[in-house]
Design a protein around this motif. Structure first.
Motif, PDB file in Angstrom:
ATOM      1  N   ALA A 123     -42.508  33.212  -7.197  1.00  0.00           N
ATOM      2  CA  ALA A 123     -41.875  34.493  -6.889  1.00  0.00           C
ATOM      3  C   ALA A 123     -40.754  34.311  -5.870  1.00  0.00           C
ATOM      4  O   ALA A 123     -39.665  34.884  -6.012  1.00  0.00           O
ATOM      5  CB  ALA A 123     -42.907  35.492  -6.382  1.00  0.00           C
ATOM      6  N   ASN A 124     -41.002  33.517  -4.837  1.00  0.00           N
ATOM      7  CA  ASN A 124     -39.969  33.264  -3.834  1.00  0.00           C
ATOM      8  C   ASN A 124     -38.819  32.448  -4.410  1.00  0.00           C
ATOM      9  O   ASN A 124     -37.647  32.724  -4.134  1.00  0.00           O
ATOM     10  CB  ASN A 124     -40.571  32.536  -2.633  1.00  0.00           C
ATOM     11  CG  ASN A 124     -41.194  33.492  -1.635  1.00  0.00           C
ATOM     12  OD1 ASN A 124     -41.384  34.660  -1.945  1.00  0.00           O
ATOM     13  ND2 ASN A 124     -41.515  32.996  -0.459  1.00  0.00           N
ATOM     14  N   ARG A 125     -39.142  31.444  -5.199  1.00  0.00           N
ATOM     15  CA  ARG A 125     -38.072  30.626  -5.779  1.00  0.00           C
ATOM     16  C   ARG A 125     -37.167  31.471  -6.679  1.00  0.00           C
ATOM     17  O   ARG A 125     -35.946  31.269  -6.718  1.00  0.00           O
ATOM     18  CB  ARG A 125     -38.677  29.446  -6.551  1.00  0.00           C
ATOM     19  CG  ARG A 125     -39.222  28.343  -5.634  1.00  0.00           C
ATOM     20  CD  ARG A 125     -39.497  27.066  -6.406  1.00  0.00           C
ATOM     21  NE  ARG A 125     -40.636  27.234  -7.307  1.00  0.00           N
ATOM     22  CZ  ARG A 125     -41.896  27.010  -6.949  1.00  0.00           C
ATOM     23  NH1 ARG A 125     -42.182  26.623  -5.712  1.00  0.00           N
ATOM     24  NH2 ARG A 125     -42.872  27.177  -7.820  1.00  0.00           N
ATOM     25  N   ALA A 126     -37.764  32.429  -7.411  1.00  0.00           N
ATOM     26  CA  ALA A 126     -36.956  33.305  -8.268  1.00  0.00           C
ATOM     27  C   ALA A 126     -35.981  34.137  -7.439  1.00  0.00           C
ATOM     28  O   ALA A 126     -34.847  34.385  -7.869  1.00  0.00           O
ATOM     29  CB  ALA A 126     -37.868  34.217  -9.081  1.00  0.00           C
ATOM     30  N   LYS A 127     -36.384  34.586  -6.251  1.00  0.00           N
ATOM     31  CA  LYS A 127     -35.494  35.351  -5.379  1.00  0.00           C
ATOM     32  C   LYS A 127     -34.306  34.511  -4.911  1.00  0.00           C
ATOM     33  O   LYS A 127     -33.223  35.038  -4.655  1.00  0.00           O
ATOM     34  CB  LYS A 127     -36.268  35.881  -4.175  1.00  0.00           C
ATOM     35  CG  LYS A 127     -37.305  36.938  -4.507  1.00  0.00           C
ATOM     36  CD  LYS A 127     -38.065  37.372  -3.262  1.00  0.00           C
ATOM     37  CE  LYS A 127     -39.137  38.403  -3.604  1.00  0.00           C
ATOM     38  NZ  LYS A 127     -39.919  38.811  -2.409  1.00  0.00           N
ATOM     39  N   ASN A 128     -34.525  33.218  -4.777  1.00  0.00           N
ATOM     40  CA  ASN A 128     -33.452  32.354  -4.293  1.00  0.00           C
ATOM     41  C   ASN A 128     -32.458  31.958  -5.382  1.00  0.00           C
ATOM     42  O   ASN A 128     -31.359  31.506  -5.074  1.00  0.00           O
ATOM     43  CB  ASN A 128     -34.046  31.098  -3.650  1.00  0.00           C
ATOM     44  CG  ASN A 128     -34.764  31.404  -2.350  1.00  0.00           C
ATOM     45  OD1 ASN A 128     -34.371  32.326  -1.634  1.00  0.00           O
ATOM     46  ND2 ASN A 128     -35.814  30.652  -2.042  1.00  0.00           N
ATOM     47  N   ARG A 129     -32.812  32.153  -6.635  1.00  0.00           N
ATOM     48  CA  ARG A 129     -31.876  31.877  -7.738  1.00  0.00           C
ATOM     49  C   ARG A 129     -31.020  33.116  -7.932  1.00  0.00           C
ATOM     50  O   ARG A 129     -31.412  34.065  -8.609  1.00  0.00           O
ATOM     51  CB  ARG A 129     -32.657  31.522  -9.010  1.00  0.00           C
ATOM     52  CG  ARG A 129     -33.506  30.272  -8.875  1.00  0.00           C
ATOM     53  CD  ARG A 129     -34.051  29.788 -10.214  1.00  0.00           C
ATOM     54  NE  ARG A 129     -35.049  30.669 -10.775  1.00  0.00           N
ATOM     55  CZ  ARG A 129     -36.370  30.538 -10.598  1.00  0.00           C
ATOM     56  NH1 ARG A 129     -36.842  29.541  -9.838  1.00  0.00           N
ATOM     57  NH2 ARG A 129     -37.216  31.374 -11.161  1.00  0.00           N
ATOM     58  N   ARG A 130     -29.827  33.117  -7.370  1.00  0.00           N
ATOM     59  CA  ARG A 130     -29.064  34.370  -7.280  1.00  0.00           C
ATOM     60  C   ARG A 130     -27.586  34.093  -7.102  1.00  0.00           C
ATOM     61  O   ARG A 130     -27.181  32.966  -6.765  1.00  0.00           O
ATOM     62  CB  ARG A 130     -29.558  35.193  -6.087  1.00  0.00           C
ATOM     63  CG  ARG A 130     -29.153  34.596  -4.744  1.00  0.00           C
ATOM     64  CD  ARG A 130     -29.983  35.081  -3.588  1.00  0.00           C
ATOM     65  NE  ARG A 130     -29.409  34.692  -2.299  1.00  0.00           N
ATOM     66  CZ  ARG A 130     -29.592  33.505  -1.730  1.00  0.00           C
ATOM     67  NH1 ARG A 130     -30.308  32.573  -2.316  1.00  0.00           N
ATOM     68  NH2 ARG A 130     -29.041  33.240  -0.557  1.00  0.00           N
ATOM     69  N   VAL A 131     -26.803  35.128  -7.299  1.00  0.00           N
ATOM     70  CA  VAL A 131     -25.393  35.138  -6.904  1.00  0.00           C
ATOM     71  C   VAL A 131     -25.198  36.330  -5.973  1.00  0.00           C
ATOM     72  O   VAL A 131     -25.532  37.467  -6.323  1.00  0.00           O
ATOM     73  CB  VAL A 131     -24.454  35.254  -8.122  1.00  0.00           C
ATOM     74  CG1 VAL A 131     -23.008  35.446  -7.658  1.00  0.00           C
ATOM     75  CG2 VAL A 131     -24.562  34.017  -9.000  1.00  0.00           C
ATOM     76  N   ALA A 132     -24.693  36.074  -4.782  1.00  0.00           N
ATOM     77  CA  ALA A 132     -24.388  37.136  -3.818  1.00  0.00           C
ATOM     78  C   ALA A 132     -22.962  37.610  -4.058  1.00  0.00           C
ATOM     79  O   ALA A 132     -22.029  36.805  -4.121  1.00  0.00           O
ATOM     80  CB  ALA A 132     -24.550  36.624  -2.395  1.00  0.00           C
ATOM     81  N   ILE A 133     -22.789  38.923  -4.206  1.00  0.00           N
ATOM     82  CA  ILE A 133     -21.488  39.521  -4.481  1.00  0.00           C
ATOM     83  C   ILE A 133     -21.040  40.310  -3.259  1.00  0.00           C
ATOM     84  O   ILE A 133     -21.773  41.167  -2.760  1.00  0.00           O
ATOM     85  CB  ILE A 133     -21.559  40.447  -5.706  1.00  0.00           C
ATOM     86  CG1 ILE A 133     -22.084  39.674  -6.921  1.00  0.00           C
ATOM     87  CG2 ILE A 133     -20.200  41.068  -6.005  1.00  0.00           C
ATOM     88  CD1 ILE A 133     -22.355  40.551  -8.121  1.00  0.00           C
ATOM     89  N   SER A 134     -19.834  40.025  -2.780  1.00  0.00           N
ATOM     90  CA  SER A 134     -19.259  40.745  -1.636  1.00  0.00           C
ATOM     91  C   SER A 134     -17.928  41.346  -2.062  1.00  0.00           C
ATOM     92  O   SER A 134     -17.039  40.622  -2.536  1.00  0.00           O
ATOM     93  CB  SER A 134     -19.040  39.805  -0.447  1.00  0.00           C
ATOM     94  OG  SER A 134     -20.271  39.256  -0.002  1.00  0.00           O
TER      95      SER A 134
END
Length: 306
Positions: free
Chosen positions: A267-278
């Motif tokens: 569950a935590n690893r899935a949260k870290n697979r991401r793209v942050a958009i600013s």
């Protein structure tokens, strides 16, 4: 109830020696204006300013006063949905306090308070603010009247129906997740991006998009860096395919370097697979970033296959 009794009842209900601001009944008017970003429903208040309900895109309404002169002192004021004098047996509804500060808009109510005031207006109640004068301890009362409210409220609802689903602050920083181990956008990611695209196309002042790709720690360093690159590029490609100029997009990738949460459990690893958009509004290209969130990575390794 006869007119003189109505006036007597109104006089008795006011705080002693209160400074009262209220528009004469025959001059009451409601105004509705706005656009896809914000709708406003307001009533001018003679010799004071106005009271208005403001609903921004993506939010519920709040209530506020706009003042021409600083009649009210700072501190805590009482907000009421007050019964009309011609409604015998109905008491005022105390909606709690609002914190009064300085400036043209001395306070904004909570969304719950504004919702209850709107309901009260439909029932013939008046929004009332009770406080004290700036120059002393004399009580001050500011009152809006429900006269002519229903038609104005219908016009206000027509305006709110056209609001965008979000405002800028709600999408300025957004995370698009990759719950699986791949680099393809899922339905949730595309839905988030579609909302962002709708806002950007409505607000051309938003002209700079930074995409920061991330991974979990499931692979080696080079593989993770490349996965984060491919995820950021997947988002960039979706934005470009939907009309965003490539020149407005900056792509960066960081591998496993900046996890949102410790990489303990799936569950935590899935949260870290991401793209942050600013998102931001810029008139000129920014200088090279120097902080961890915006640090420019080295050239990525060849594309990974897992």
């Amino acid at each position: 109830m006869r007119p003189h009794l109505v006036l007597l009842s109104l006089f008795i209900s006011l705080p002693a020696a209160a400074i009262t601001f209220q528009t004469r009944l025959e001059k009451v008017e409601w105004k509705v204006d706005g656009d896809i970003f914000e709708c406003r429903l307001s009533q001018p208040i003679t010799d004071f300013g106005s009271g208005e309900f403001v609903r921004r895109a993506g939010e519920q309404a709040t209530f506020r006063l706009k003042v021409r002169e600083r009649w009210m002192g700072t501190g805590s004021a009482t907000l009421l949905a007050a019964a009309a004098p011609w409604q015998p047996g109905r008491g005022d509804i105390n909606l709690g306090s609002v914190s009064v500060a300085t400036g043209e808009v001395p306070f904004n109510s909570s969304q719950d308070q504004a919702g209850r005031l709107l309901t009260g207006l439909m029932e013939g109640r008046s929004p009332v603010v009770r406080h004290r004068a700036r120059s002393g301890n004399e009580p001050v009362e500011i009152r809006l009247l429900p006269t002519k409210f229903r038609q104005a409220y219908n016009d206000y609802l027509t305006c709110t129906a056209k609001l965008l689903p979000v405002n800028f602050e709600q999408i300025q920083k957004t995370q698009v997740g990759f719950p699986g181990s791949g680099t393809d956008l899922d339905d949730m990611a595309r839905a988030k991006l579609d909302i962002i695209l709708e806002y950007i196309k409505a607000d051309p002042s938003v002209n700079h998009i930074e995409l920061d790709g991330h991974s979990d720690n499931g692979g080696n360093r080079l593989t993770n860096r490349d996965l984060s690159r491919r995820r950021a590029l997947a988002v960039a490609d979706y934005l470009k395919a939907n009309g965003i100029p490539e020149a407005q997009i900056v792509v960066r990738f960081h591998g496993e370097q900046y996890p949102l949460v410790p990489n303990k459990g799936e569950a935590n690893r899935a949260k870290n697979r991401r793209v942050a958009i600013s998102l931001s509004r810029e008139t000129a290209p920014s200088e090279a970033p120097t902080t961890p969130d915006t640090a420019k990575p080295a050239i990525a390794a060849p594309a990974a296959t897992s």
